[in-house]
Design a protein around this motif. Structure first.
Motif: not given
Length: 163
Positions: A83-84, A90-92, A96-99, A122-124
């Motif tokens: 669950n992002m 889910y800190p890693q 990765i999202e921040q990167r 999740t989508g455009s």
């Protein structure tokens, strides 16, 4: 894609997927079945329904990626149950999202690369709506600096977005 698969059962030899009770009736479309079903049978029945869809690699009108390397699929499988939104759990994934946000800020020459904010979608459609909100906020900020009204934004967009 194979339409008909057989599963080996230790006690019964080969058991035909389509002999299962749920396969003998139409799958419910708007509610869950009364009883649990064999996940392999349900998977095959959904495969069969999707068989009639077009081949995405031949769809020249799509705006979606139509080819994905095996490595991408492996990474997607690794993350599919996360669950992002839950950044604490889910800190890693959040890192990765921040990167990715930083990469896009650099790619789009953001004037404040380190302070750029963003989020995954999740989508455009979600990406287009978030982009539209950012546009509106920037417009409102510039209008306020000019001493002009911010009550009537004039945002024109079409029925299709590419993100």
């Amino acid at each position: 894609m194979t339409l008909h698969r057989c599963n080996k059962n230790e006690d019964e030899g080969y058991k035909d997927l389509y002999d299962n009770t749920i396969a003998q009736t139409q799958l419910p479309k708007n509610e869950l079945p009364e009883r649990a079903s064999d996940p392999r049978v349900i998977r095959q029945l959904v495969y069969d329904e999707l068989f009639m869809d077009g081949n995405s690699r031949q769809n020249l009108a799509t705006f979606c990626t139509t080819y994905i390397e095996d490595e991408v699929r492996d990474l997607m499988d690794l993350s599919i149950d996360k669950n992002m939104i839950d950044k604490d759990e889910y800190p890693q994934t959040a890192e990765i999202e921040q990167r990715c946000i930083g990469i896009l800020a650099n790619l789009w020459h953001s004037p404040q690369k380190k302070a750029t904010i963003g989020c995954s979608t999740t989508g455009s459609s979600e990406a287009a709506m978030l982009g539209g909100l950012a546009l509106k906020w920037q417009w409102r900020k510039h209008r306020k600096l000019q001493g002009k009204s911010t009550s009537n934004p004039n945002i024109v967009c079409g029925p299709v977005q590419i993100c």
